[in-house]
Motif scaffolding. Structure first.
Motif, PDB file in Angstrom:
ATOM      1  N   UNK A 104       0.835  -1.212   0.000  1.00  0.00           N
ATOM      2  CA  UNK A 104       0.000   0.000   0.000  1.00  0.00           C
ATOM      3  C   UNK A 104       0.862   1.251   0.000  1.00  0.00           C
ATOM      4  N   UNK A 105       2.171   1.064   0.007  1.00  0.00           N
ATOM      5  CA  UNK A 105       3.084   2.210   0.006  1.00  0.00           C
ATOM      6  C   UNK A 105       3.279   2.820   1.378  1.00  0.00           C
ATOM      7  N   UNK A 106       2.933   2.080   2.439  1.00  0.00           N
ATOM      8  CA  UNK A 106       3.115   2.609   3.793  1.00  0.00           C
ATOM      9  C   UNK A 106       4.407   2.043   4.385  1.00  0.00           C
ATOM     10  N   UNK A 107       5.335   2.915   4.769  1.00  0.00           N
ATOM     11  CA  UNK A 107       6.599   2.406   5.314  1.00  0.00           C
ATOM     12  C   UNK A 107       6.423   1.765   6.693  1.00  0.00           C
ATOM     13  N   UNK A 108       7.320   0.828   6.994  1.00  0.00           N
ATOM     14  CA  UNK A 108       7.290   0.152   8.297  1.00  0.00           C
ATOM     15  C   UNK A 108       8.575   0.519   9.038  1.00  0.00           C
ATOM     16  N   UNK A 109       8.420   0.964  10.279  1.00  0.00           N
ATOM     17  CA  UNK A 109       9.595   1.359  11.064  1.00  0.00           C
ATOM     18  C   UNK A 109       9.573   0.702  12.439  1.00  0.00           C
ATOM     19  N   UNK A 110      10.740   0.671  13.080  1.00  0.00           N
ATOM     20  CA  UNK A 110      10.797   0.255  14.473  1.00  0.00           C
ATOM     21  C   UNK A 110      11.846   1.082  15.182  1.00  0.00           C
ATOM     22  N   UNK A 111      11.610   1.308  16.462  1.00  0.00           N
ATOM     23  CA  UNK A 111      12.583   2.064  17.247  1.00  0.00           C
ATOM     24  C   UNK A 111      13.617   1.170  17.881  1.00  0.00           C
ATOM     25  N   UNK A 112      13.437  -0.139  17.737  1.00  0.00           N
ATOM     26  CA  UNK A 112      14.345  -1.101  18.384  1.00  0.00           C
ATOM     27  C   UNK A 112      15.392  -1.581  17.376  1.00  0.00           C
ATOM     28  N   UNK A 113      16.670  -1.348  17.636  1.00  0.00           N
ATOM     29  CA  UNK A 113      17.710  -1.731  16.685  1.00  0.00           C
ATOM     30  C   UNK A 113      17.769  -3.239  16.440  1.00  0.00           C
ATOM     31  N   UNK A 114      17.504  -4.038  17.458  1.00  0.00           N
ATOM     32  CA  UNK A 114      17.611  -5.494  17.277  1.00  0.00           C
ATOM     33  C   UNK A 114      16.508  -6.004  16.362  1.00  0.00           C
ATOM     34  N   UNK A 115      15.283  -5.487  16.567  1.00  0.00           N
ATOM     35  CA  UNK A 115      14.182  -5.895  15.682  1.00  0.00           C
ATOM     36  C   UNK A 115      14.513  -5.479  14.247  1.00  0.00           C
ATOM     37  N   UNK A 116      15.014  -4.242  14.091  1.00  0.00           N
ATOM     38  CA  UNK A 116      15.319  -3.754  12.747  1.00  0.00           C
ATOM     39  C   UNK A 116      16.370  -4.641  12.089  1.00  0.00           C
ATOM     40  N   UNK A 117      17.398  -4.996  12.844  1.00  0.00           N
ATOM     41  CA  UNK A 117      18.472  -5.814  12.291  1.00  0.00           C
ATOM     42  C   UNK A 117      17.955  -7.199  11.906  1.00  0.00           C
ATOM     43  N   UNK A 118      17.081  -7.719  12.757  1.00  0.00           N
ATOM     44  CA  UNK A 118      16.490  -9.027  12.473  1.00  0.00           C
ATOM     45  C   UNK A 118      15.804  -8.996  11.106  1.00  0.00           C
ATOM     46  N   UNK A 119      15.008  -7.952  10.874  1.00  0.00           N
ATOM     47  CA  UNK A 119      14.275  -7.885   9.602  1.00  0.00           C
ATOM     48  C   UNK A 119      15.202  -7.602   8.422  1.00  0.00           C
ATOM     49  N   UNK A 120      16.200  -6.759   8.679  1.00  0.00           N
ATOM     50  CA  UNK A 120      17.054  -6.363   7.564  1.00  0.00           C
ATOM     51  C   UNK A 120      18.031  -7.454   7.164  1.00  0.00           C
ATOM     52  N   UNK A 121      18.634  -8.096   8.153  1.00  0.00           N
ATOM     53  CA  UNK A 121      19.751  -8.970   7.839  1.00  0.00           C
ATOM     54  C   UNK A 121      19.428 -10.444   8.095  1.00  0.00           C
ATOM     55  N   UNK A 122      18.964 -10.750   9.303  1.00  0.00           N
ATOM     56  CA  UNK A 122      18.813 -12.153   9.676  1.00  0.00           C
ATOM     57  C   UNK A 122      17.693 -12.858   8.922  1.00  0.00           C
ATOM     58  N   UNK A 123      16.555 -12.171   8.786  1.00  0.00           N
ATOM     59  CA  UNK A 123      15.434 -12.837   8.104  1.00  0.00           C
ATOM     60  C   UNK A 123      15.817 -13.237   6.672  1.00  0.00           C
ATOM     61  N   UNK A 139      23.588  -3.720  17.723  1.00  0.00           N
ATOM     62  CA  UNK A 139      22.705  -4.093  16.612  1.00  0.00           C
ATOM     63  C   UNK A 139      22.325  -2.893  15.744  1.00  0.00           C
ATOM     64  N   UNK A 140      22.535  -1.698  16.277  1.00  0.00           N
ATOM     65  CA  UNK A 140      22.341  -0.519  15.439  1.00  0.00           C
ATOM     66  C   UNK A 140      23.558  -0.341  14.532  1.00  0.00           C
ATOM     67  N   UNK A 141      24.728  -0.491  15.150  1.00  0.00           N
ATOM     68  CA  UNK A 141      25.957  -0.335  14.359  1.00  0.00           C
ATOM     69  C   UNK A 141      26.032  -1.398  13.260  1.00  0.00           C
ATOM     70  N   UNK A 142      25.483  -2.570  13.550  1.00  0.00           N
ATOM     71  CA  UNK A 142      25.534  -3.663  12.571  1.00  0.00           C
ATOM     72  C   UNK A 142      24.653  -3.386  11.357  1.00  0.00           C
ATOM     73  N   UNK A 143      23.749  -2.390  11.474  1.00  0.00           N
ATOM     74  CA  UNK A 143      22.892  -2.085  10.322  1.00  0.00           C
ATOM     75  C   UNK A 143      23.606  -1.228   9.288  1.00  0.00           C
ATOM     76  N   UNK A 144      24.713  -0.612   9.707  1.00  0.00           N
ATOM     77  CA  UNK A 144      25.468   0.202   8.768  1.00  0.00           C
ATOM     78  C   UNK A 144      24.710   1.432   8.296  1.00  0.00           C
ATOM     79  N   UNK A 145      23.982   2.088   9.211  1.00  0.00           N
ATOM     80  CA  UNK A 145      23.213   3.280   8.818  1.00  0.00           C
ATOM     81  C   UNK A 145      23.720   4.519   9.550  1.00  0.00           C
ATOM     82  N   UNK A 146      24.895   4.398  10.147  1.00  0.00           N
ATOM     83  CA  UNK A 146      25.398   5.521  10.937  1.00  0.00           C
ATOM     84  C   UNK A 146      24.678   5.579  12.277  1.00  0.00           C
ATOM     85  N   UNK A 147      24.675   6.786  12.876  1.00  0.00           N
ATOM     86  CA  UNK A 147      24.045   6.928  14.188  1.00  0.00           C
ATOM     87  C   UNK A 147      22.995   8.012  14.110  1.00  0.00           C
ATOM     88  N   UNK A 148      21.847   7.702  13.468  1.00  0.00           N
ATOM     89  CA  UNK A 148      20.850   8.754  13.210  1.00  0.00           C
ATOM     90  C   UNK A 148      20.329   9.420  14.472  1.00  0.00           C
TER      91      UNK A 148
END
Lengths: 398, 534
Positions: free
Chosen positions: A231-250, A300-309
């Motif tokens: 639907x074009x709606x972005x999905x976000x999370x404030x938790x670095x571990x959850x984000x990393x799980x979705x980005x890399x591990x899954x 797990x934030x550093x592991x995402x390689x997105x800097x430190x927003x």
């Protein structure tokens, strides 16, 4: 399940990961990422007896961050641990620690005080200690269930929508972070959707050896993500571990679950918010806070390689100057530091961070990760807040 | 002069098998080897303990020999053999008419075959190509050639056999139509050493023709045939994978401990020393291998190596030459006491040793029978030792070490207990510990780091010696264990040997690895700059 072995061939044995492993630095019980990961993997294919050391990997992913060859070291370890657990059966302790999301959901209608009494009275803590959860461990206390509160929440009607994946920590232990997150997105002009179908991202399941359960969670979550992405709606999370799980591990562990346009799946909320600032969607004019703030970047934030927003975000929105602690891992690694045999390792790993925070004399400590916050409180006595919470506090002068 | 009854020329699988066989029969024997143990063709093995199925159609005699010896080696060589089983797979490129002929041949030779469903085959070997249309299971296995040679030599020693490595035979001494001994060049000291004997067994493989010529007899028609093999960094198959077709190049994958070996080629060689593989050969092997394992290009190649098969017969016979072995008793040509054995294959080394030892025993009037088909090459390591070892070795390494050093395990453990030191991993890629290195280094047959490598697999894994060579030398220096080369030369020699195998397949991951090695040894440690330092 995907117990497909990951090709260990990219490793050139340079041992940079060994140098950067916070666990190997403090205990001989862990032989280090290269040895237990790619080196031992060559013998796992030969079906040799598993090393005890495998269970000492914290899955903090500093090896992945350090590796110049792009070897999925932590995933090699986790796949091996899951295989071991499947063959030999998991520990009750590890099941309990990794199924927190499931258990909390099961008990969500039980009053918080009762849950906390049940969980934190001395008798329970002794019982938990007996199954291997250290009685000294800073197990977080239950809070009101975030998504029950969200259901009753009235948000302003806004055109732009965003989907928020709260993660278990916000859901079960600190709903206020979730409310702060909704507040800031509303300020940026986004109405926040928190789908009730979301379940635990699965990282604790993987770390504790329950790959099949993690695969089920991944499938459930990804189908929800897909629905909104379409639907074009972005999905976000404030938790670095959850984000990393979705980005890399899954994608690495469950390649069958992801679809072509999945890409990262879930975006770091702070990164998204920085985008809002840059697009002019979000600002709090005239804010000029003079509070001293120290920031800890979760592994797990550093592991995402997105800097430190978060640093940019707080500085841009509040005018504060942030001190970046740059003191490595806090040592908790999710449920790792709660385990009896690893409790002290966790504190030893975190010592540098605790000392840095204490010596900084900053008024505010901030970090995105819930369990990092818990460990920092345990190691320094100082409460740490989520960056978005800090922003709200400073903006609303609370 | 050193005197004995039998001199065996050649310290490969056949030679050490003969040394063991004769020693067990109580016949005094000395084995001479021009390099380290397994220097020649025996170190260039594919690691396949043939079921014989590969020869079922073309060479049924060889097939029969293979299956019989296969069954014997499983019993006596437990520590060298990994019971993996093998698959014969039919790819779209293979002639469908071959399968019935092959099944018939296996039946004749007594080789058990079983067709298994594709579903099961892909479950067991997930990396196989899904274009494969037929899979048969056969009793192929894997065998460690280095270990086999070493353990035969160790066993022979226990029975009184002696061995001299780095001794190249340069003269065969004869007197009135009978052998009297040999002169050998000690390649380390450059001295000529004289050995007296009554009999000579020429088990020098591809060099057998040269040795016969030394004795003044007409040369043997032995043509070295070059085979190149590729070693991959990890084990992407747990079974021997053969193509179900007429034997050809590059059609066998063998899992070997932590690595996989693909081979081989077959091409006429000019000399037995022709051991340098080319990149063209490696690429061709990959092209062929891709049909069986479509992702073969994703697997890192550690190195390539080549060796020469001592084929008997007309030059250029290649794959059509028989893999049977031959024994020539040169008495018939007028030189008594001189016997040559050549041809054959690693799988039949024991039988070859038995047959040639029979000839020698017969000449010497010894009636003791061969016992090598019953007695295990090395005694089993006791449960007690294994459980004690768990204290000092990584858990997964205990059984591997037991297979590597066998009966000596107790002594190694004693040394650890006495020295009271931490038994650290010296070679992480192959899990070789300090205690093993120290123990093997002190063996009389260990001259160089390379000798330690063959027995322990030091430097044979992912890093190809980058980390372990320096560590091993440092550890030996610490303990004042002297080797035949000074430490820096020993490392150079070791890395040069590794480099020879890296060069023909230097791309992808292994190129990165080699750059790391170069950075460490040539930049940081300045190994090539000694001459410029005052």
């Amino acid at each position: 399940m995907s117990s497909e072995h990951i090709n260990p061939d990219k490793c050139i044995a340079c041992t940079i990961c060994q140098v950067h492993c916070p666990v190997a630095k403090v205990t001989p019980n862990f032989l280090g990422p290269r040895l237990i990961g790619p080196a031992y993997e060559r013998f796992r294919l030969l079906d040799v007896t598993e090393e005890e050391s495998l269970h000492y990997c914290a899955n903090c992913k500093n090896c992945d961050i350090a590796c110049p060859q792009g070897v999925a070291i932590s995933t090699l370890n986790m796949v091996a641990r899951c295989e071991y657990t499947e063959k030999n059966g998991g520990k009750l302790r590890d099941w309990v620690l990794s199924h927190g999301g499931f258990l909390a959901d099961l008990f969500k209608y039980i009053p918080t005080w009762l849950k906390n009494f049940g969980m934190h009275n001395p008798v329970t803590r002794l019982l938990l200690d007996a199954i291997g959860i250290s009685k000294k461990a800073p197990i977080p206390k239950f809070d009101k269930h975030f998504r029950l509160i969200y259901k009753k929440l009235k948000q302003p009607k806004l055109d732009k929508k965003i989907v928020y994946f709260p993660g278990c920590y916000v859901d079960d232990y600190d709903y206020s972070i979730g409310l702060d997150m909704i507040w800031i997105f509303n300020q940026a002009g986004y109405e926040v959707i928190v789908p009730k179908q979301f379940v635990c991202c699965g990282l604790p399941l993987v770390s504790n050896g329950f790959m099949k359960d993690a695969a089920k969670n991944a499938a459930k979550n990804v189908s929800v993500i897909k629905e909104y992405q379409e639907k074009g709606i972005p999905v976000v999370t404030g938790c670095p571990s959850c984000a990393l799980m979705f980005k890399k591990d899954v994608p690495e562990m469950f390649p069958d679950v992801v679809y072509d346009s999945y890409k990262g799946g879930v975006m770091d909320a702070q990164e998204f918010l920085m985008g809002c600032v840059e697009r002019g969607e979000l600002n709090f004019a005239g804010k000029n806070s003079t509070k001293s703030i120290i920031y800890h970047s979760p592994c797990h934030l550093r592991a995402q390689g997105i800097g430190l927003p978060s640093i940019d975000l707080i500085e841009k929105l509040t005018g504060s100057k942030i001190q970046n602690a740059q003191a490595g891992c806090c040592g908790i690694s999710g449920s790792y530091g709660f385990k009896k045999e690893k409790y002290q390792i966790g504190l030893d790993v975190g010592k540098e961070l605790f000392d840095t925070i204490k010596n900084s004399n900053c008024e505010i400590v901030t970090t995105e990760c819930g369990t990092c916050q818990t460990q920092i409180k345990h190691g320094t006595g100082q409460k740490a807040y989520h960056p978005v919470t800090v922003i709200r506090k400073l903006v609303e002068n609370k | 002069m050193i005197s004995t009854t039998v001199i065996i020329i050649g310290g490969g699988a056949t030679g050490s098998g003969v040394l063991r066989d004769l020693s067990m029969r109580g016949i005094p024997a000395i084995m001479l080897e021009q390099g380290g143990l397994a220097y020649g063709t025996s170190s260039r093995f594919h690691g396949l303990l043939h079921s014989g199925a590969r020869y079922a159609v073309n060479d049924n005699e060889s097939a029969k020999e293979c299956i019989e010896e296969n069954m014997i080696l499983r019993k006596i060589g437990k520590h060298c053999v990994e019971l993996t089983e093998g698959f014969f797979v039919q790819t779209p490129e293979d002639d469908k008419e071959f399968a019935p002929k092959w099944l018939e041949g296996c039946k004749t030779a007594g080789i058990k075959t079983e067709e298994i469903s594709l579903e099961e085959a892909f479950k067991l070997e997930p990396n196989l190509s899904r274009d494969i249309s037929k899979v048969y299971r056969v009793p192929d296995s894997c065998i460690d050639g280095f270990r086999l040679v070493w353990q035969n030599a160790m066993s022979a020693r226990r029975y009184g056999g002696e061995l001299y490595t780095y001794h190249k035979v340069v003269e065969i001494i004869t007197e009135s139509g009978k052998v009297k001994g040999v002169k050998a060049l000690n390649k380390v000291t450059n001295e000529i050493v004289e050995f007296g004997c009554d009999y000579i067994v020429n088990a020098s493989g591809s060099w057998a023709g040269e040795m016969v010529a030394l004795s003044g007899l007409a040369p043997l028609p032995i043509s070295p045939d070059r085979g190149t093999l590729v070693v991959f960094n990890h084990r992407f198959t747990s079974r021997v994978i053969n193509r179900l077709h007429k034997s050809s190049d590059g059609d066998i994958f063998v899992p070997h401990g932590s690595v996989t070996i693909l081979g081989t080629t077959s091409a006429e060689a000019d000399t037995p020393d022709d051991k340098t593989p080319t990149s063209q050969e490696v690429k061709r092997l990959l092209d062929i291998g891709r049909v069986v394992f479509p992702h073969v290009d994703d697997y890192r190649i550690l190195r390539a190596f080549a060796g020469t098969r001592p084929l008997y017969g007309a030059k250029g016979a290649g794959r059509s030459a028989s893999r049977n072995f031959n024994i020539v008793n040169h008495s018939e040509e007028g030189l008594a006491g001189f016997v040559s054995i050549f041809g054959g294959k690693l799988t039949t080394y024991r039988l070859m040793a038995e047959k040639v030892s029979d000839v020698v025993a017969n000449m010497a009037g010894v009636t003791a029978k061969c016992r090598t088909a019953e007695e295990p090459i090395i005694p089993d390591v006791s449960e007690h030792t294994l459980s004690k070892a768990k204290k000092y070795f990584p858990k997964g390494a205990v059984n591997i070490v037991a297979d590597r050093i066998g009966a000596d395990f107790d002594k190694v453990l004693d040394n650890i207990e006495k020295s009271n030191e931490k038994n650290e991993l010296v070679c992480e890629c192959e899990m070789v510990t300090l205690s093993e290195i120290k123990y093997v280094a002190q063996d009389d047959a260990s001259y160089y780091l390379n000798d330690i490598r063959l027995r322990t697999r030091l430097g044979m894994g992912t890093c190809q010696g980058t980390f372990c060579s320096l560590r091993a030398i440092a550890a030996l220096e610490n303990e004042n264990i002297e080797m035949k080369l000074k430490p820096s030369d020993n490392i150079k020699n070791f890395l040069q040997e590794r480099w020879n195998g890296l060069r023909p397949a230097l791309w992808g991951g292994q190129l990165r690895e080699a750059e790391l090695t170069r950075a460490i040894y040539l930049s940081t440690l300045n190994f090539d700059g000694e001459g410029y330092e005052a």
